[in-house]
Design a protein around this motif. Structure first.
Motif, PDB file in Angstrom:
ATOM      1  N   ARG A  21       0.829  -1.207   0.000  1.00 61.38           N
ATOM      2  CA  ARG A  21       0.000   0.000   0.000  1.00 61.38           C
ATOM      3  C   ARG A  21       0.866   1.260   0.000  1.00 61.38           C
ATOM      4  N   THR A  22       2.012   1.155   0.673  1.00 58.10           N
ATOM      5  CA  THR A  22       2.954   2.269   0.798  1.00 58.10           C
ATOM      6  C   THR A  22       4.364   1.740   0.608  1.00 58.10           C
ATOM      7  N   THR A  23       5.187   2.501  -0.098  1.00 53.61           N
ATOM      8  CA  THR A  23       6.595   2.146  -0.268  1.00 53.61           C
ATOM      9  C   THR A  23       7.470   3.285   0.241  1.00 53.61           C
ATOM     10  N   VAL A  24       8.432   2.944   1.079  1.00 54.64           N
ATOM     11  CA  VAL A  24       9.402   3.917   1.580  1.00 54.64           C
ATOM     12  C   VAL A  24      10.788   3.424   1.179  1.00 54.64           C
ATOM     13  N   LYS A  25      11.540   4.286   0.494  1.00 56.37           N
ATOM     14  CA  LYS A  25      12.913   3.959   0.102  1.00 56.37           C
ATOM     15  C   LYS A  25      13.865   4.917   0.798  1.00 56.37           C
ATOM     16  N   ILE A  26      14.916   4.349   1.373  1.00 59.89           N
ATOM     17  CA  ILE A  26      15.907   5.125   2.107  1.00 59.89           C
ATOM     18  C   ILE A  26      17.283   4.800   1.537  1.00 59.89           C
ATOM     19  N   GLY A  27      18.081   5.826   1.274  1.00 59.30           N
ATOM     20  CA  GLY A  27      19.445   5.586   0.789  1.00 59.30           C
ATOM     21  C   GLY A  27      19.778   6.416  -0.428  1.00 59.30           C
ATOM     22  N   GLN A  28      20.746   5.938  -1.197  1.00 64.55           N
ATOM     23  CA  GLN A  28      21.232   6.690  -2.344  1.00 64.55           C
ATOM     24  C   GLN A  28      20.125   6.952  -3.358  1.00 64.55           C
ATOM     25  N   GLY A  29      20.062   8.203  -3.798  1.00 60.93           N
ATOM     26  CA  GLY A  29      19.067   8.577  -4.791  1.00 60.93           C
ATOM     27  C   GLY A  29      17.711   8.913  -4.214  1.00 60.93           C
ATOM     28  N   HIS A  30      17.581   8.875  -2.894  1.00 62.93           N
ATOM     29  CA  HIS A  30      16.300   9.146  -2.247  1.00 62.93           C
ATOM     30  C   HIS A  30      16.454  10.280  -1.237  1.00 62.93           C
ATOM     31  N   GLY A  31      15.363  10.988  -0.988  1.00 60.56           N
ATOM     32  CA  GLY A  31      15.379  12.051   0.001  1.00 60.56           C
ATOM     33  C   GLY A  31      15.322  11.499   1.406  1.00 60.56           C
ATOM     34  N   LEU A  32      15.299  12.431   2.366  1.00 62.19           N
ATOM     35  CA  LEU A  32      15.186  12.031   3.767  1.00 62.19           C
ATOM     36  C   LEU A  32      13.876  11.302   4.027  1.00 62.19           C
ATOM     37  N   ALA A  33      13.939  10.341   4.926  1.00 60.44           N
ATOM     38  CA  ALA A  33      12.741   9.684   5.442  1.00 60.44           C
ATOM     39  C   ALA A  33      12.807   9.773   6.962  1.00 60.44           C
ATOM     40  N   VAL A  34      11.714   9.459   7.625  1.00 63.65           N
ATOM     41  CA  VAL A  34      11.691   9.553   9.080  1.00 63.65           C
ATOM     42  C   VAL A  34      10.994   8.338   9.682  1.00 63.65           C
ATOM     43  N   ILE A  35      11.552   7.865  10.782  1.00 66.36           N
ATOM     44  CA  ILE A  35      10.939   6.836  11.623  1.00 66.36           C
ATOM     45  C   ILE A  35      10.475   7.558  12.879  1.00 66.36           C
ATOM     46  N   SER A  36       9.194   7.482  13.193  1.00 66.75           N
ATOM     47  CA  SER A  36       8.702   8.327  14.279  1.00 66.75           C
ATOM     48  C   SER A  36       7.489   7.727  14.956  1.00 66.75           C
ATOM     49  N   GLY A  37       7.337   8.059  16.238  1.00 66.76           N
ATOM     50  CA  GLY A  37       6.205   7.613  17.031  1.00 66.76           C
ATOM     51  C   GLY A  37       6.592   7.567  18.502  1.00 66.76           C
ATOM     52  N   PRO A  38       5.653   7.252  19.377  1.00 65.51           N
ATOM     53  CA  PRO A  38       5.971   7.155  20.803  1.00 65.51           C
ATOM     54  C   PRO A  38       6.937   6.006  21.085  1.00 65.51           C
ATOM     55  N   CYS A  39       7.760   6.176  22.101  1.00 65.83           N
ATOM     56  CA  CYS A  39       8.748   5.156  22.456  1.00 65.83           C
ATOM     57  C   CYS A  39       8.100   3.793  22.635  1.00 65.83           C
ATOM     58  N   VAL A  40       7.057   3.752  23.430  1.00 67.08           N
ATOM     59  CA  VAL A  40       6.396   2.488  23.732  1.00 67.08           C
ATOM     60  C   VAL A  40       4.884   2.697  23.639  1.00 67.08           C
ATOM     61  N   ILE A  41       4.153   1.627  23.447  1.00 68.11           N
ATOM     62  CA  ILE A  41       2.691   1.717  23.390  1.00 68.11           C
ATOM     63  C   ILE A  41       2.163   1.961  24.805  1.00 68.11           C
ATOM     64  N   ASP A  42       1.822   3.220  25.093  1.00 67.05           N
ATOM     65  CA  ASP A  42       1.242   3.541  26.401  1.00 67.05           C
ATOM     66  C   ASP A  42      -0.201   3.047  26.480  1.00 67.05           C
ATOM     67  N   SER A  43      -0.919   3.243  25.377  1.00 67.83           N
ATOM     68  CA  SER A  43      -2.324   2.844  25.292  1.00 67.83           C
ATOM     69  C   SER A  43      -2.734   2.856  23.828  1.00 67.83           C
ATOM     70  N   ARG A  44      -3.811   2.159  23.506  1.00 67.39           N
ATOM     71  CA  ARG A  44      -4.316   2.190  22.137  1.00 67.39           C
ATOM     72  C   ARG A  44      -4.688   3.603  21.731  1.00 67.39           C
ATOM     73  N   GLU A  45      -5.369   4.324  22.608  1.00 72.28           N
ATOM     74  CA  GLU A  45      -5.815   5.680  22.287  1.00 72.28           C
ATOM     75  C   GLU A  45      -4.629   6.579  21.941  1.00 72.28           C
ATOM     76  N   LEU A  46      -3.580   6.518  22.740  1.00 80.01           N
ATOM     77  CA  LEU A  46      -2.391   7.344  22.501  1.00 80.01           C
ATOM     78  C   LEU A  46      -1.769   7.017  21.148  1.00 80.01           C
ATOM     79  N   ILE A  47      -1.645   5.741  20.830  1.00 77.71           N
ATOM     80  CA  ILE A  47      -1.008   5.333  19.581  1.00 77.71           C
ATOM     81  C   ILE A  47      -1.838   5.750  18.382  1.00 77.71           C
ATOM     82  N   MET A  48      -3.129   5.554  18.427  1.00 78.78           N
ATOM     83  CA  MET A  48      -3.975   5.905  17.287  1.00 78.78           C
ATOM     84  C   MET A  48      -4.009   7.423  17.081  1.00 78.78           C
ATOM     85  N   THR A  49      -4.054   8.178  18.159  1.00 80.30           N
ATOM     86  CA  THR A  49      -4.058   9.639  18.054  1.00 80.30           C
ATOM     87  C   THR A  49      -2.756  10.147  17.445  1.00 80.30           C
TER      88      THR A  49
END
Length: 297
Positions: A21-49
């Motif tokens: 559904r989604t493709t992310v390419k990281i490395g030569q010939g590609h722009g910056l990408a980001v890995i992001s989110g809360p450190c740990v799953i505190d709760s379902r509500e927090l993660i979905m928000t």
């Protein structure tokens, strides 16, 4: 003066995450990408928000994103600390993020016996820094064929990450990302050595930079405001982009001091867009990571 490209042929580096559904390419010939989110799953509500907000921000700033949150955090300072919802509940929440927002999902994995069930749900397996030399775990993750992000142990020189890369590639899996997250400096302090970025890139793997772990002050509870210095996350992130990193790793939370893990080091979600836009401008200034290393004696 000779350029690096005239004297050295570096192995190509590319890391691809394709969910269908989604493709992310990281490395030569590609722009910056980001890995992001809360450190740990505190709760379902927090993660979905948070996932909803990050999906929208990723589209807004035009940066490909992999959503990150851990169903388990095994490396805690006390047996009383929150370790996460664990696999049964945590993987269900991560699967929901994938289905609802179309984001590729990454999570930590700590045990060889959990590898197959985690690989059935998430798109990227992450090997924690303190486990990066655990041969059985590293090889088991490689054998899944999934993209693997290996966080560099704070006790290792960057060139020594060649061992982890070799172990994964021995399984036939070439889809490896390495993440720099600081090196030990005395007790309870980490420093970011920007030289590690080009050194690890020379192993043929793209390199991600994690500023949110570098600024933790170990030995102090992460729930204590004195346990981290998040005001330096932008400084280190921009320095890493200028040094030629391929991607960014940014733990973020809408209310960091209420987080159940790494509260003192996560970037407040309200600052995420501004910081990422600055990072994009720095990347535009250097054009490509290879431009940074053009000159050598």
């Amino acid at each position: 003066m000779k350029t690096r490209t005239e004297t050295t042929t570096l192995p190509p580096r590319e890391f691809t995450v394709d969910t269908g559904r989604t493709t992310v390419k990281i490395g030569q010939g590609h722009g910056l990408a980001v890995i992001s989110g809360p450190c740990v799953i505190d709760s379902r509500e927090l993660i979905m928000t948070t996932a909803r907000a990050l999906a929208e921000l990723s589209q807004k700033v035009g940066m490909p994103m992999i959503f990150k949150s851990s169903y388990e955090k095994d490396n805690r300072g006390s047996e009383k600390n929150w370790t996460g919802p664990m696999a049964d509940d945590g993987l269900k929440i991560l699967a929901e993020v994938k289905k609802e927002f179309g984001l590729p999902v990454l999570t930590d994995i700590h045990r060889q016996e959990d590898v197959d069930r985690v690989a059935d749900v998430v798109d990227v397996l992450q090997i924690p820094a303190y486990m990066c030399q655990q041969t059985s775990l590293v090889i088991a993750c490689g054998q899944t064929g999934k993209p693997i992000n290996v966080k560099k142990g704070q006790f290792l020189a960057p060139e020594n990450m060649g061992g982890a890369v070799s172990k994964i590639r021995s399984t036939g899996n070439k889809n490896v990302l390495l993440t720099e997250r600081g090196a030990c400096f005395g007790y309870n302090r980490l420093v970011a050595d920007m030289r590690s970025i080009p050194v690890m890139q020379e192993l043929g793997a793209p390199v991600c930079f994690d500023a949110t772990h570098v600024i933790r002050l170990y030995g102090i509870s992460s729930a204590d405001p004195a346990g981290g210095e998040p005001r330096f996350v932008p400084h280190l992130t921009l320095a890493a982009v200028a040094a030629g990193c391929d991607a960014l790793f940014i733990e973020t939370h809408p209310d960091p001091m209420s987080a159940k893990c790494d509260a003192a080091s996560q970037l407040n979600l309200k600052h995420w867009e501004s910081m990422v836009r600055m990072a994009i401008r720095v990347r535009e200034a250097i054009k490509t990571p290879e431009s940074v290393g053009l000159f050598q004696a």
